[in-house]
Design a protein around this motif. Sequence first.
Motif: not given
Length: 296
Positions: A151-155, A157-165
């Motif tokens: 979870h992030s305040r900026t969706t 950014h959260a999606e970018a981290l998930c893509e990296r994972i």
Amino acid sequence: MTLAGTEHGVGDVAAVAALMRESLRSGAVRRMAVPLRQVVDDGRGARFLSMPAVSADHGLCINKTATITDGPGPTVTSVVPVFSATSGELLGVLDGAAVTDLKCAAVTAVVTDHCAARSSAVLGIVGSGVQAWQQYLGVSAVREITEVRVHSRTTAHAEALCERIRGAGLARAVVCASAEEATSGADVVSTATTSVHPLPIAADLPEHVHLNCMGAHTTESRELPRSLLAAATLVVEDIEIAVAEAGEIHRTAIGLESLVTGGHTGLDGRPTVFSSTGHAALDLITCAHLMAPPHR
């Protein structure tokens, strides 16, 4: 020699974590000279930090120095000059962000390995910046994580981290609409934000949950509510430094050396919280790894 923007992966995290364990078990960390960090406020919103450490065991003297401003541009700029503790020779100047990132991932691996249930498979992350990625690297280095909730305040950014994972190919990663959703029922929770107010962590955390609190944590601000800290077994890098920098509630915490050597009374079945304030000894250990000659 100058290293800027040094990249690292799981192999480096595991290697630095192993060096941290060895240094804690051998007493090398205890023998270091590590004064409290010095912070100078210019009165206009900028702060200047100095975090020195000297180790005869590692033969190094470092001083992580940083500036913290309100922008524009990067809000934190840091470098780590590394000197020989015997000759005083300047051995190199390392990028402070690279040292901090690798240090945070490695110490997270060390603490999580001692505190998290062996069966831990679900990781909840609140935050989506650089430190959130370090949390994934650190936790996944010691536990077989199959699902990561972010979870992030900026969706975006959260999606970018998930893509990296997902790109790492080891875990399912999903974006959550709230901190409660990301942390509900998670085996391990990592908070890596700039929030100065307690985050809305889920109330239904498992009894075995382990939390890594890596963001704002001072005597006046913290990511986790005081009620959660009071109900948990706290782990800190160093008790005296944690008390001085993050409050008296840390007086009964378990220090890293006691955690690694077993010199404590036990984790008593309660949730565990790594209440990190940072410690220059761990930066020095990370520098020792980065400065070591490559194996041939």
